[in-house]
Design a protein around this motif. Structure first.
Motif, mmCIF file in Angstrom:
data_model
loop_
_atom_site.group_PDB
_atom_site.id
_atom_site.type_symbol
_atom_site.label_atom_id
_atom_site.label_comp_id
_atom_site.label_asym_id
_atom_site.label_seq_id
_atom_site.Cartn_x
_atom_site.Cartn_y
_atom_site.Cartn_z
ATOM 1 N N PHE A 65 -9.822 -25.887 9.709
ATOM 2 C CA PHE A 65 -11.340 -27.304 10.251
ATOM 3 C C PHE A 65 -9.936 -27.556 11.539
ATOM 4 O O PHE A 65 -9.151 -28.283 12.052
ATOM 5 C CB PHE A 65 -11.048 -28.156 9.630
ATOM 6 N N TYR A 66 -11.109 -26.789 12.522
ATOM 7 C CA TYR A 66 -10.945 -27.171 14.076
ATOM 8 C C TYR A 66 -9.096 -26.947 14.605
ATOM 9 O O TYR A 66 -8.149 -27.352 14.602
ATOM 10 C CB TYR A 66 -11.434 -28.802 14.415
ATOM 11 N N GLY A 67 -8.835 -26.498 13.195
ATOM 12 C CA GLY A 67 -6.695 -25.093 13.916
ATOM 13 C C GLY A 67 -6.346 -26.078 12.465
ATOM 14 O O GLY A 67 -4.580 -25.618 11.918
ATOM 15 N N TYR A 68 -6.499 -26.608 11.581
ATOM 16 C CA TYR A 68 -5.968 -27.213 10.521
ATOM 17 C C TYR A 68 -6.733 -26.917 9.266
ATOM 18 O O TYR A 68 -7.479 -26.016 9.462
ATOM 19 C CB TYR A 68 -6.569 -28.750 10.183
ATOM 20 N N ASP A 69 -5.453 -26.399 8.744
ATOM 21 C CA ASP A 69 -5.718 -26.232 7.265
ATOM 22 C C ASP A 69 -6.900 -26.909 6.324
ATOM 23 O O ASP A 69 -5.946 -28.099 5.880
ATOM 24 C CB ASP A 69 -4.564 -25.804 6.301
ATOM 25 N N CYS A 70 -7.896 -26.536 5.935
ATOM 26 C CA CYS A 70 -8.735 -26.843 5.031
ATOM 27 C C CYS A 70 -8.975 -26.400 3.409
ATOM 28 O O CYS A 70 -9.197 -25.071 3.398
ATOM 29 C CB CYS A 70 -9.828 -27.247 5.631
ATOM 30 N N ALA A 71 -9.117 -26.823 2.400
ATOM 31 C CA ALA A 71 -8.846 -26.756 1.295
ATOM 32 C C ALA A 71 -11.383 -27.214 1.093
ATOM 33 O O ALA A 71 -10.593 -28.240 0.740
ATOM 34 C CB ALA A 71 -8.017 -27.037 0.255
ATOM 35 N N ASP A 72 -11.316 -26.301 0.343
ATOM 36 C CA ASP A 72 -12.183 -26.488 -0.415
ATOM 37 C C ASP A 72 -12.344 -25.972 -1.702
ATOM 38 O O ASP A 72 -11.698 -24.448 -2.446
ATOM 39 C CB ASP A 72 -13.455 -25.509 0.285
ATOM 40 N N PHE A 73 -12.955 -26.227 -2.296
ATOM 41 C CA PHE A 73 -12.974 -26.449 -4.033
ATOM 42 C C PHE A 73 -13.845 -27.237 -5.156
ATOM 43 O O PHE A 73 -14.198 -28.371 -4.106
ATOM 44 C CB PHE A 73 -11.409 -27.258 -4.745
#
Length: 474
Positions: free
Chosen positions: A237-245
Motif C-alpha cells: 500500500f504505497y510502499g507499506y505492508d498491507c494485510a488483507d484478510f
C-alpha cells in the motif's frame, strides 16, 4: 586504603580520557542531489535542509551533507551518485541514520530511458549502507514536487509517474522507512524560485519533517500482523505492508507503519479504500496504523455498527490505542458518525470529507441533489423501510443527532467542496456545522471554492494531518 586507591584511579581515568565518558553523538548522513546540497541558496552552509536540521536537533547530533548536484540513482550514467567521492565519504562516515533523497534527476532525459534499472540500482545503494558496521536506520525520501515545464527535464509528470511508484516499491521490498516530501510541496510553487529547487523556506519545511522523523518515539517490538489468525495476503500500500484478510465474512485490511508510533495510534478508513490516500500515507509515515473493515453497503445501520464493534475489539486486543481517528469520505460520513454515536469514548476525532449527513439528501435526492435511486432502495432495505414515506420520516441521521455528537466531546473536521452538487453542503455540512457551534461543539470546516464532490481530500494533506495528530496526542 585500597578503597581510596580505586576511587583515585577512577577520577584519574576520567580526567585523562573525557571522551570515553562523553555521550556519543548521533551521526546522520544526508545523501542526495542538488536539493540536499543546497543549490541556489545564497547561504547553503546554513540554509540547506541538512544545515537547518543540525540547528533544530542541536549538539547531540552530527548532520553530514553528502549532496551532489545533478546526480542520479541510476548507476550507468555519467552522473551516477554511486560514482562520486561524496558517496564514498558517506559510507566512511559510518552513520547511525541515512536519509536518501534521490530520484529527481533520474526523471529527466536521457536518464529516464534507463528507468527499468532504477529499482535495482536503488536497492544496491540501500544495501551498501545497510552492510556498514553501524547497521544504520535507512529512510527513503520521496522527491519534492517540480514545477518545470520543459518536458526533457525533471517535470512533475515524470517524477509522479516514473519515480514515486518505483521508490515506493523499493521501500516495500526492502522494508525501508518512507517519508512523503512530495505532497508537502505539490501546491506550493512559491517555494521554488527556479521551478525545481526549494528556497530557504522550502528547505525549512524539509528539515522540520526530518526532525520529526529523528525524534519520534517508537513502540518497539510490535507487529500487528502476528495477531491476525485468519489467512493473510500481503501486498504494498504505497510502499507499506498491507494485510488483507477476512473476519466473519467481511473483507478487512490493516496497513502497518515501519516504526509504530508510541501509544500505537490508528486511523480507520470507513469507505472507498485507497481513494485519495494522501492523509493515510502521511499518517503511516508518522507511525499510525491504517485499518479497514468492509460494511458496504449497509449505510451505518445496526448490522454495520456491530461488525465494526467486533473489529474494534480485535484491534484493541491486538494492541492498538483505545481511541481511533475516524475517516469518512462521502457516504462514509454516515458510517463514522453512526459508529461514533454508539462508541463516543473510543473516538479520538472525526475527519469527514464531503460527508453525507442526511440520507434524504443523498441517496434520497429529496432536496437539491439528484440522489441515487438505486442506493435509496438499498438504504430502505438496510433499515427495514417499506415505503418512501417511512424512509422520509427517518430521524437517526447524523444531522438529526448533533446534540449527541457534541456530547461525545471529540473534535470534528470536515473538508468540503463548495460546488458539491452530489452531496450539497447546504443540506449537509453547513446546517450540521451551525448546530455544532450553537451547542458549543468543536468543529473546523475547510472549504474548497469551486470544487464539487470530487476530488476528495487535499493535495497537501498537512491541515488534516495536523488536526488528527493534535486530537490523538492532546
Amino acid at each position: 586504603m585500597k578503597k581510596h586507591y580505586v576511587c583515585l584511579l577512577l577520577v584519574f581515568s576520567f580526567l585523562i580520557s573525557p571522551v570515553v565518558y562523553a555521550q556519543k553523538k548521533v551521526r546522520i548522513a544526508c545523501v542526495g542531489n542538488s536539493i540536499t546540497y543546497g543549490s541556489r541558496l545564497a547561504q547553503r552552509e546554513k540554509d540547506s535542509y541538512p544545515a537547518q536540521l543540525q540547528t533544530m536537533l542541536g549538539s547531540g547530533y552530527d548532520i553530514l551533507n553528502f549532496g551532489v548536484s545533478g546526480k542520479t540513482v541510476l548507476k550507468h550514467t555519467v552522473n551516477s551518485y554511486m560514482a562520486t567521492t561524496a558517496y564514498q565519504d558517506a559510507l566512511k562516515s559510518n552513520p547511525d541514520l541515512v536519509f536518501i533523497k534521490l530520484g529527481t534527476n533520474d526523471s529527466r532525459l536521457p536518464y529516464r530511458l534507463q528507468i527499468d534499472t532504477f529499482a535495482t540500482d536503488y536497492k544496491t545503494l540501500i544495501h551498501s549502507f545497510r552492510e556498514l558496521p553501524t547497521h544504520p536506520r535507512i529512510v527513503l525520501l520521496l522527491p519534492v514536487a517540480s514545477f518545470l515545464t520543459d518536458t526533457t527535464k525533471q517535470t512533475e509528470k515524470a517524477i509522479s509517474q516514473l519515480i514515486l511508484p518505483r521508490i515506493r516499491q523499493v521501500a516495500f521490498e526492502e522494508k525501508c522507512e518512507l517519508i512523503d516530501l512530495h505532497s508537502l510541496f505539490i501546491n506550493h510553487p512559491d517555494y521554488f524560485p527556479d521551478q525545481l529547487h526549494p528556497n530557504e523556506a522550502g528547505a525549512t519545511i524539509i528539515a522540520k519533517r526530518l526532525q520529526e522523523v529523528v525524534v519520534s518515539q517508537e513502540e518497539k517490538g510490535f507487529d500487528f500482523f502476528s495477531k491476525i489468525k485468519e489467512p493473510v495476503t500481503i501486498s504494498s500500500f504505497y510502499g507499506y505492508d498491507c494485510a488483507d484478510f477476512s473476519m466473519a465474512g467481511r473483507a478487512c485490511k490493516v496497513v502497518k507503519p515501519r516504526r509504530p508510533a508510541k501509544g500505537l495510534p490508528w486511523i480507520w478508513r470507513a469507505r472507498f479504500w485507497g481513494h485519495e490516500p494522501q492523509t493515510d500515507i502521511a499518517l503511516l509515515d508518522r507511525g499510525f496504523h491504517l485499518v479497514y473493515c468492509d460494511v458496504a453497503e449497509l449505510f451505518g445501520n445496526t448490522q454495520a455498527i456491530e461488525a465494526w464493534n467486533d473489529f474494534y475489539t480485535f484491534a484493541r486486543k491486538a494492541g492498538l490505542a483505545k481511541k481511533v481517528a475516524l475517516e469518512g469520505l462521502s457516504r462514509g460520513g454516515v458510517y463514522i458518525y453512526n459508529w461514533a454515536l454508539a462508541n463516543p469514548k473510543k473516538v479520538a476525532c472525526v475527519y469527514a470529507d464531503a460527508p453525507v449527513l442526511d440520507l434524504k439528501s443523498w441517496p434520497g435526492g429529496k432536496g437539491q441533489a439528484k440522489g441515487s435511486p438505486a442506493d435509496w432502495e438499498i438504504f430502505k432495505k438496510d433499515y427495514g423501510f417499506q415505503s418512501d414515506q417511512e424512509a422520509m420520516a427517518f430521524n437517526r441521521n447524523p444531522i438529526d443527532r448533533v446534540a449527541e455528537i457534541v456530547k461525545g466531546g471529540y473534535p470534528l473536521l470536515h473538508v468540503v467542496g463548495d460546488a458539491d452538487d452530489a452531496v450539497p453542503i447546504s443540506e449537509n455540512t453547513t446546517p450540521f456545522e451551525q448546530k455544532v457551534k450553537e451547542l458549543g461543539g468543536q468543529i473546523q470546516v475547510i472549504h474548497k471554492p469551486g470544487i464539487g464532490h470530487h476530488p476528495h481530500s487535499l493535495p497537501d494533506p498537512t491541515p488534516i494531518v495536523e488536526f488528527i495528530l493534535k486530537a490523538t496526542y492532546q
